[in-house]
Write an enzyme that holds these catalytic residues in place. Structure first.
Site, PDB file in Angstrom:
ATOM      1  N   LYS A  13       0.819  -1.216   0.000  1.00 13.08           N
ATOM      2  CA  LYS A  13       0.000   0.000   0.000  1.00 13.08           C
ATOM      3  C   LYS A  13       0.853   1.266   0.000  1.00 13.08           C
ATOM      4  O   LYS A  13       0.484   2.263  -0.597  1.00 13.08           O
ATOM      5  CB  LYS A  13      -0.997   0.010   1.152  1.00 13.08           C
ATOM      6  CG  LYS A  13      -0.387   0.081   2.537  1.00 13.08           C
ATOM      7  CD  LYS A  13      -1.480   0.086   3.582  1.00 13.08           C
ATOM      8  CE  LYS A  13      -0.913   0.304   4.980  1.00 13.08           C
ATOM      9  NZ  LYS A  13       0.142  -0.644   5.379  1.00 13.08           N
ATOM     10  N   ARG A  87      -5.919   3.376  11.774  1.00 13.78           N
ATOM     11  CA  ARG A  87      -5.678   1.992  12.178  1.00 13.78           C
ATOM     12  C   ARG A  87      -6.658   1.582  13.285  1.00 13.78           C
ATOM     13  O   ARG A  87      -6.665   0.435  13.695  1.00 13.78           O
ATOM     14  CB  ARG A  87      -4.255   1.848  12.715  1.00 13.78           C
ATOM     15  CG  ARG A  87      -3.156   1.901  11.632  1.00 13.78           C
ATOM     16  CD  ARG A  87      -2.504   0.604  11.527  1.00 13.78           C
ATOM     17  NE  ARG A  87      -1.112   0.317  11.443  1.00 13.78           N
ATOM     18  CZ  ARG A  87      -0.139   0.824  10.737  1.00 13.78           C
ATOM     19  NH1 ARG A  87      -0.289   1.908  10.064  1.00 13.78           N
ATOM     20  NH2 ARG A  87       1.044   0.271  10.710  1.00 13.78           N
ATOM     21  N   ARG A 126      11.963  -7.591   2.697  1.00 13.93           N
ATOM     22  CA  ARG A 126      11.908  -6.145   2.439  1.00 13.93           C
ATOM     23  C   ARG A 126      13.108  -5.418   3.056  1.00 13.93           C
ATOM     24  O   ARG A 126      13.563  -5.742   4.136  1.00 13.93           O
ATOM     25  CB  ARG A 126      10.608  -5.597   3.035  1.00 13.93           C
ATOM     26  CG  ARG A 126      10.423  -4.118   2.835  1.00 13.93           C
ATOM     27  CD  ARG A 126       9.005  -3.723   3.061  1.00 13.93           C
ATOM     28  NE  ARG A 126       8.640  -3.647   4.469  1.00 13.93           N
ATOM     29  CZ  ARG A 126       7.466  -3.180   4.884  1.00 13.93           C
ATOM     30  NH1 ARG A 126       6.555  -2.792   4.020  1.00 13.93           N
ATOM     31  NH2 ARG A 126       7.192  -3.125   6.166  1.00 13.93           N
ATOM     32  N   ARG A 155      14.164  -3.328   8.154  1.00  9.96           N
ATOM     33  CA  ARG A 155      13.489  -2.480   9.127  1.00  9.96           C
ATOM     34  C   ARG A 155      13.428  -3.236  10.442  1.00  9.96           C
ATOM     35  O   ARG A 155      13.158  -4.438  10.449  1.00  9.96           O
ATOM     36  CB  ARG A 155      12.067  -2.216   8.637  1.00  9.96           C
ATOM     37  CG  ARG A 155      11.832  -0.791   8.222  1.00  9.96           C
ATOM     38  CD  ARG A 155      10.492  -0.621   7.589  1.00  9.96           C
ATOM     39  NE  ARG A 155       9.378  -0.811   8.513  1.00  9.96           N
ATOM     40  CZ  ARG A 155       8.113  -0.540   8.205  1.00  9.96           C
ATOM     41  NH1 ARG A 155       7.809  -0.092   7.013  1.00  9.96           N
ATOM     42  NH2 ARG A 155       7.154  -0.728   9.077  1.00  9.96           N
ATOM     43  N   ARG A 166       2.966  -7.930  14.189  1.00 12.66           N
ATOM     44  CA  ARG A 166       2.357  -6.820  13.445  1.00 12.66           C
ATOM     45  C   ARG A 166       1.151  -7.292  12.644  1.00 12.66           C
ATOM     46  O   ARG A 166       0.148  -6.592  12.547  1.00 12.66           O
ATOM     47  CB  ARG A 166       3.379  -6.161  12.518  1.00 12.66           C
ATOM     48  CG  ARG A 166       4.297  -5.228  13.263  1.00 12.66           C
ATOM     49  CD  ARG A 166       5.450  -4.795  12.407  1.00 12.66           C
ATOM     50  NE  ARG A 166       5.049  -3.906  11.335  1.00 12.66           N
ATOM     51  CZ  ARG A 166       5.681  -3.839  10.160  1.00 12.66           C
ATOM     52  NH1 ARG A 166       6.691  -4.619   9.906  1.00 12.66           N
ATOM     53  NH2 ARG A 166       5.277  -2.995   9.252  1.00 12.66           N
TER      54      ARG A 166
END
Ligand code: AMP
Length: 234
Positions: A13, A87, A126, A155, A166
């Site tokens: 996204k 969220r 990622r 990250r 998460r």
């Protein structure tokens, strides 16, 4: 145009939000990026956010609403793309209030859907640039940022255990937000497991279609109608 990009971590996204913002001249408001910048700059918000972010937990609504409010209020007439917010339902309600306050018409909400196994695979691979913060797709060929040459690193919150947390937090927290939006005529779902170009073209068509629907609803409301049996609000 006021767009909300929904979807779990790793759904793409953020990538799509940047592209849509760039191509349509919209302000991108990415709360994750704003917070990572704040952590790096060691601002008050950044210091408070650092540990929660590293654990994959959500920050409190009041802080997040304030961060977004500031940017929504300064966005130009072209509008914005929100990514990472809302969220929680409290955040979604606060966003509706901001929209009403600035008489900004309908939000366009797009949910990017990807199966969990694919999300885990993507997140494990990622990388972000340690210098400029740009995000890179998994399994790319370079270990350097193509934008600034900085070193690519994982990250902190993409480590495997944190990823699982998460995704769990996301599912628990965001489901009610999706339910909050689902009945609106400007709510759309895109299959994020497809090739990025395919996601992009479907997304663009959905945004244009939802914008036309949103404009028709606003006209109806202005003319004194209910705006589609009151289903799309505000
Ligand atoms: P993201 O890059 O959107 O995955 O966000 C990274 C982290 O920032 C999240 O795991 C949260 O700790 C925090 N965060 C970002 N946006 C929000 C939000 N709207 N509400 C609460 N916490 C957030």
């Amino acid at each position: 145009m006021r767009i909300v990009m929904m979807g779990p971590p790793g759904a793409g996204k953020g990538t799509q939000a940047s592209r849509v913002a760039r191509e349509r001249g919209l302000l991108q408001i990415s709360t994750g990026e704003i917070l990572r910048d704040a952590v790096k700059a060691q601002t008050g918000v950044g210091v408070a956010a650092k540990e929660k972010m590293a654990r994959g937990e959500l920050l409190d609504d009041a802080t997040m609403i304030e961060i977004v409010r500031e940017r929504v209020m300064e966005a130009t007439a072209e509008g914005f793309v929100l990514d990472g917010f809302p969220r929680t339902v409290a955040q979604a309600r606060a966003l509706d209030e901001m929209m009403a306050e600035r008489t900004l018409g309908s939000l366009i909400i797009v949910d990017v859907v990807v199966p969990e196994q694919e999300l885990i695979r993507r997140l494990a691979g990622r990388r972000i640039c340690s210098n400029c913060g740009a995000t890179f797709d998994p399994f790319g060929s370079s270990d350097r940022c193509t934008k600034c040459g900085g070193e690519l690193v994982q990250r902190a919150d993409d480590e495997q255990l944190v990823v699982a947390e998460r995704l769990k937090v996301h599912e628990r927290q965001v489901r009610p937000v999706l339910e909050f939006y689902r009945e609106r005529q400007t709510f759309r779902v895109v299959n994020g497991a497809q090739a990025p170009e395919r996601v992009a073209s479907e997304l663009d068509a959905m945004i244009d279609d939802a914008a036309a629907v949103g404009a028709a609803v606003s006209k109806q409301v202005e003319a004194g109608g209910s705006g589609s049996e009151g289903r799309t609000q505000p």
